[in-house]
Write an enzyme that holds these catalytic residues in place. Sequence first.
Site: not given
Length: 281
Positions: A138, A151
């Site tokens: 990501s 995260y």
Amino acid sequence: MMVDAKKPVWFITGCSTGFGRETAEQLLAAGYPTVVTARKTEDLKAFAGREGALVLKLDVTDQAQIDAAVKAAEAHFGRIDVLLNNAGIGYFGSVEESEDAEVRRMFDINVFALGRMTAAVLPGMRQRRSGTIINIASLAGLKPFPALGYYNATKFAVVGLSGALKEEVEPLGIRVICVEPSGFRTDWAGRSANESAHAIADYHATAGAKCEQLRTFSGKQPGDPVRAVKAIIAAVESPNPPHHLPLGNAAFDVGLAQLESIRKEFLAQEAVARGADFPKV
């Protein structure tokens, strides 16, 4: 079942929604033999019976299911040429607000399961001296954001693991691609992401605001999953695929700005950094 040697066999985790499902759709439409997996096979009914598709139940946190799925795929198609480690979840909350059980579950899915899946397919790839492993990281694996601390940590871990894996397996003919997307219209910020139940007022303007933004824009992100998947497939088919594959304008612009920010900070501390070693004799 024997497959056309010209068509690589793909194995995809997390095909119930998002990039995983779209990748399976595009590959099958193009005639690629594809192993389509999800924790709940009822989410994969649309793939059942389709030519070239092998639909398997797979909870990536269950080692026995990983071993069984890889064995079934290799028995059915003869090999696995491309592993797409797509399965993953999100979790929103400041570092202080984050709940231990939720954080550990996310690490188990996003990091440890990815590593176990990779280890399960590598023996076959090493034997053939060929293969491609694609890890979905990501932009959050390059640039930290409030409300995404843990995260971020999982995706930074995926980036680091992918880099080390590349150094280990590239000499064996195996390629590693680390995909770093920004916001795409998948279900990541919807049902795929839990949120801390313990809000702290002091974080309302930072983590709280970011969390609200993520929920508000879910389904309205600028990233097109169809175009993203086409880019991933094209990278695999390239004779010299990139190791880092940013996808989306934000991934490119914000990621590049983050790298430049780190560069400037490093240069500002050059004398301090170099002064920390023992003096040269």
